[in-house]
Design a protein around this motif. Structure first.
Motif, PDB file in Angstrom:
ATOM      1  N   SER A   1       1.241  -1.169   0.116  1.00 62.63           N
ATOM      2  CA  SER A   1       0.175   0.162   0.098  1.00 62.63           C
ATOM      3  C   SER A   1       1.276   0.784  -0.236  1.00 62.63           C
ATOM      4  CB  SER A   1      -1.248   0.056   1.033  1.00 62.63           C
ATOM      5  OG  SER A   1      -1.643  -1.302   1.937  1.00 62.63           O
ATOM      6  N   GLY A   2       1.453   1.621  -0.811  1.00 64.01           N
ATOM      7  CA  GLY A   2       2.779   2.364  -0.701  1.00 64.01           C
ATOM      8  C   GLY A   2       3.896   2.176   0.037  1.00 64.01           C
ATOM      9  N   LEU A   3       3.679   1.472   1.144  1.00 60.33           N
ATOM     10  CA  LEU A   3       5.613   1.628   2.526  1.00 60.33           C
ATOM     11  C   LEU A   3       5.600   0.502   2.460  1.00 60.33           C
ATOM     12  CD1 LEU A   3       2.069   2.180   5.072  1.00 60.33           C
ATOM     13  CD2 LEU A   3       4.002   4.169   3.876  1.00 60.33           C
ATOM     14  N   ARG A   4       7.309   0.707   2.907  1.00 57.06           N
ATOM     15  CA  ARG A   4       8.031   0.255   2.694  1.00 57.06           C
ATOM     16  C   ARG A   4       8.303  -0.710   3.962  1.00 57.06           C
ATOM     17  NH1 ARG A   4      14.550   1.158   3.441  1.00 57.06           N
ATOM     18  NH2 ARG A   4      13.272   2.057   5.136  1.00 57.06           N
ATOM     19  N   ILE A   5       7.837  -2.363   3.866  1.00 58.30           N
ATOM     20  CA  ILE A   5       8.135  -2.386   5.073  1.00 58.30           C
ATOM     21  C   ILE A   5       8.742  -3.501   5.832  1.00 58.30           C
ATOM     22  CG2 ILE A   5       6.621  -4.304   7.209  1.00 58.30           C
ATOM     23  CD1 ILE A   5       4.765  -1.296   6.485  1.00 58.30           C
ATOM     24  N   GLY A   6       9.532  -3.273   6.257  1.00 58.79           N
ATOM     25  CA  GLY A   6      10.636  -4.417   6.838  1.00 58.79           C
ATOM     26  C   GLY A   6      10.399  -5.714   7.533  1.00 58.79           C
TER      27      GLY A   6
ATOM     28  N   ILE B   1       8.539 -15.158  10.906  1.00 58.57           N
ATOM     29  CA  ILE B   1       8.677 -13.485   9.972  1.00 58.57           C
ATOM     30  C   ILE B   1       7.685 -12.786  11.065  1.00 58.57           C
ATOM     31  CG2 ILE B   1       7.530 -12.826   7.991  1.00 58.57           C
ATOM     32  CD1 ILE B   1       6.212 -15.645   6.958  1.00 58.57           C
ATOM     33  N   ALA B   2       8.926 -12.497  11.966  1.00 59.18           N
ATOM     34  CA  ALA B   2       9.106 -10.988  12.135  1.00 59.18           C
ATOM     35  C   ALA B   2       9.048  -9.758  11.568  1.00 59.18           C
ATOM     36  CB  ALA B   2       9.501 -10.821  13.283  1.00 59.18           C
ATOM     37  N   TRP B   3       7.427  -8.899  11.332  1.00 61.19           N
ATOM     38  CA  TRP B   3       7.723  -7.628  11.170  1.00 61.19           C
ATOM     39  C   TRP B   3       7.973  -6.572  11.354  1.00 61.19           C
ATOM     40  CZ3 TRP B   3       2.367  -5.171   9.460  1.00 61.19           C
ATOM     41  CH2 TRP B   3       1.696  -4.860   9.761  1.00 61.19           C
ATOM     42  N   ASP B   4       8.525  -5.489  11.049  1.00 58.72           N
ATOM     43  CA  ASP B   4       8.157  -4.061  10.993  1.00 58.72           C
ATOM     44  C   ASP B   4       7.097  -3.158  11.068  1.00 58.72           C
ATOM     45  OD1 ASP B   4      10.885  -4.529  12.403  1.00 58.72           O
ATOM     46  OD2 ASP B   4      12.038  -3.138  10.493  1.00 58.72           O
ATOM     47  N   ALA B   5       6.033  -2.801  12.052  1.00 58.76           N
ATOM     48  CA  ALA B   5       4.851  -1.973  12.122  1.00 58.76           C
ATOM     49  C   ALA B   5       5.172  -0.664  11.759  1.00 58.76           C
ATOM     50  CB  ALA B   5       4.535  -2.185  13.053  1.00 58.76           C
ATOM     51  N   PRO B   6       4.188  -0.402  10.807  1.00 61.20           N
ATOM     52  CA  PRO B   6       4.325   1.283   9.759  1.00 61.20           C
ATOM     53  C   PRO B   6       4.551   1.817  10.884  1.00 61.20           C
ATOM     54  CG  PRO B   6       2.331  -0.585   9.275  1.00 61.20           C
ATOM     55  CD  PRO B   6       3.026  -1.771   9.943  1.00 61.20           C
ATOM     56  N   GLY B   7       6.548   2.414  10.513  1.00 59.83           N
ATOM     57  CA  GLY B   7       6.299   3.526  11.364  1.00 59.83           C
ATOM     58  C   GLY B   7       7.453   2.645  12.754  1.00 59.83           C
ATOM     59  N   CYS B   8       8.273   2.063  12.668  1.00 62.55           N
ATOM     60  CA  CYS B   8       8.420   1.139  13.360  1.00 62.55           C
ATOM     61  C   CYS B   8      10.305   0.618  12.544  1.00 62.55           C
ATOM     62  CB  CYS B   8       8.663   0.013  13.917  1.00 62.55           C
ATOM     63  SG  CYS B   8       6.141   0.810  15.064  1.00 62.55           S
ATOM     64  N   GLY B   9      11.405   0.674  12.706  1.00 67.09           N
ATOM     65  CA  GLY B   9      11.869  -0.428  12.662  1.00 67.09           C
ATOM     66  C   GLY B   9      12.262   0.003  11.494  1.00 67.09           C
ATOM     67  N   LEU B  10      12.425  -0.902  10.509  1.00 67.32           N
ATOM     68  CA  LEU B  10      13.141  -0.306   8.681  1.00 67.32           C
ATOM     69  C   LEU B  10      11.908  -0.389   8.433  1.00 67.32           C
ATOM     70  CD1 LEU B  10      15.730  -2.830   7.491  1.00 67.32           C
ATOM     71  CD2 LEU B  10      15.804  -0.536   8.430  1.00 67.32           C
ATOM     72  N   SER B  11      10.583   0.412   8.354  1.00 68.13           N
ATOM     73  CA  SER B  11       9.497   0.735   7.927  1.00 68.13           C
ATOM     74  C   SER B  11       9.257   2.131   7.584  1.00 68.13           C
ATOM     75  CB  SER B  11       8.357  -0.766   8.059  1.00 68.13           C
ATOM     76  OG  SER B  11       7.840  -1.221   7.882  1.00 68.13           O
ATOM     77  N   ASP B  12       8.388   2.731   5.996  1.00 66.09           N
ATOM     78  CA  ASP B  12       8.211   3.753   6.119  1.00 66.09           C
ATOM     79  C   ASP B  12       6.891   4.195   7.151  1.00 66.09           C
ATOM     80  OD1 ASP B  12       9.671   3.788   4.099  1.00 66.09           O
ATOM     81  OD2 ASP B  12       7.950   3.367   3.042  1.00 66.09           O
ATOM     82  N   ASP B  13       7.737   5.314   7.732  1.00 66.07           N
ATOM     83  CA  ASP B  13       6.578   6.350   9.187  1.00 66.07           C
ATOM     84  C   ASP B  13       4.893   6.519   7.400  1.00 66.07           C
ATOM     85  OD1 ASP B  13       8.307   5.916  10.293  1.00 66.07           O
ATOM     86  OD2 ASP B  13       8.348   8.182  10.027  1.00 66.07           O
ATOM     87  N   PRO B  14       3.723   5.842   8.416  1.00 64.74           N
ATOM     88  CA  PRO B  14       2.387   5.769   7.749  1.00 64.74           C
ATOM     89  C   PRO B  14       1.840   7.853   7.913  1.00 64.74           C
ATOM     90  CG  PRO B  14       2.072   5.153   9.704  1.00 64.74           C
ATOM     91  CD  PRO B  14       4.117   4.963   9.427  1.00 64.74           C
TER      92      PRO B  14
END
Length: 264
Positions: free
Chosen positions: A7-12, A49-62
């Motif tokens: 959805s347009g966000l990079r998720i780590g 599989i452990a995600w970085d939620a949007p706004g956390c870690g390597l993921s983009d800020d929402p």
């Protein structure tokens, strides 16, 4: 680390092992690094599989107007890309609310739920004055240097028996948070209430709590247990909110037992 666009966000995310997929959802001020002991300890039997939620870690800020529903949809999109086989979903603390948000909008995507140190959202499990206090606390912290407030969190997350090295590890991870990301996530889910979701849950569900958890105490656990049909409640003795880190062997053993009991 891996990344995927949703959805347009990079998720780590991190991925380890082979077998039935088990997706791990971290808590507030955290990212996928908090699952080190589970990525190591459960990957012999599961694809962890452990995600970085949007706004956390390597993921983009929402965006600032991000909603809880959009958070659940982002997780659903993430699962379609990285875990096409219906996964087991384990949410820790705030991550348990993300799991419930996913179930609310996409119940068909989940094989089972493990809700650890969980709430039915703060507003679904805590008195209104406590919800207001926690919301205001985090809002104020976002304008403070991490070294000022992260130490205040530690006694609410661990017991005095926790390994100091683990406490230091978590302190460093939490201090690495995204201020803008946390602000958006607080707005999206800080007053969430998932009590309407609990009676609709029809997949096998494990509620996993520390006996000495002061953030989501056993009264919250028992209330969740009453409301989720057929849920199992397991309490790990003499451990706090972050049982996955404080007593990883016991935590992993309970997750493994539950998943094997329902069939992988």
């Amino acid at each position: 680390m891996h990344t995927v666009e949703v959805s347009g966000l990079r998720i780590g995310y991190q991925r380890a092992g082979q077998g039935p997929p088990l997706v791990l959802l971290h808590g507030a001020y955290e990212d996928s690094r908090v699952w080190r002991q589970q990525l190591e300890g459960l990957s012999r039997e599961f694809t962890v599989i452990a995600w970085d939620a949007p706004g956390c870690g390597l993921s983009d800020d929402p965006p600032p107007d991000f909603t809880g529903r959009q958070l659940g949809d982002a997780l659903a999109g993430f699962l379609r890309d990285v875990a096409p086989r219906k996964p087991h979903v384990l949410g820790l603390s705030w991550g348990s609310g993300v799991a419930l948000e996913l179930y609310r909008g996409h119940p068909h995507m989940v094989a089972s739920l493990v809700l650890a140190s969980a709430y039915a959202g703060w507003a679904g499990s805590l008195p209104p004055e406590e919800v207001d206090r926690r919301y205001a606390q985090i809002l104020a912290e976002l304008d403070q240097p991490p070294e000022q407030f992260i130490p205040v969190w530690m006694p609410t997350l661990f017991t005095e028996r926790a390994d100091p090295a683990v406490v230091d590890e978590f302190s460093a991870i939490m201090a690495d948070f995204h201020p803008a990301g946390m602000r958006a996530l607080l707005s999206a889910s800080g007053r969430a209430d998932y009590r309407d979701v609990l009676p609709t849950i029809s997949v096998p569900t494990l509620l996993l709590y520390g006996e000495r958890d002061v953030r989501s105490p056993l009264a919250v656990a028992r209330d969740m247990h009453r409301q989720i049909p057929g849920a199992q409640l397991t309490v790990i003795p003499d451990v706090g909110h972050l049982a996955a880190a404080e007593t990883p062997h016991a935590f992993n053993a309970e997750v493994r037992r539950f998943l094997h009991s329902i069939g992988d």
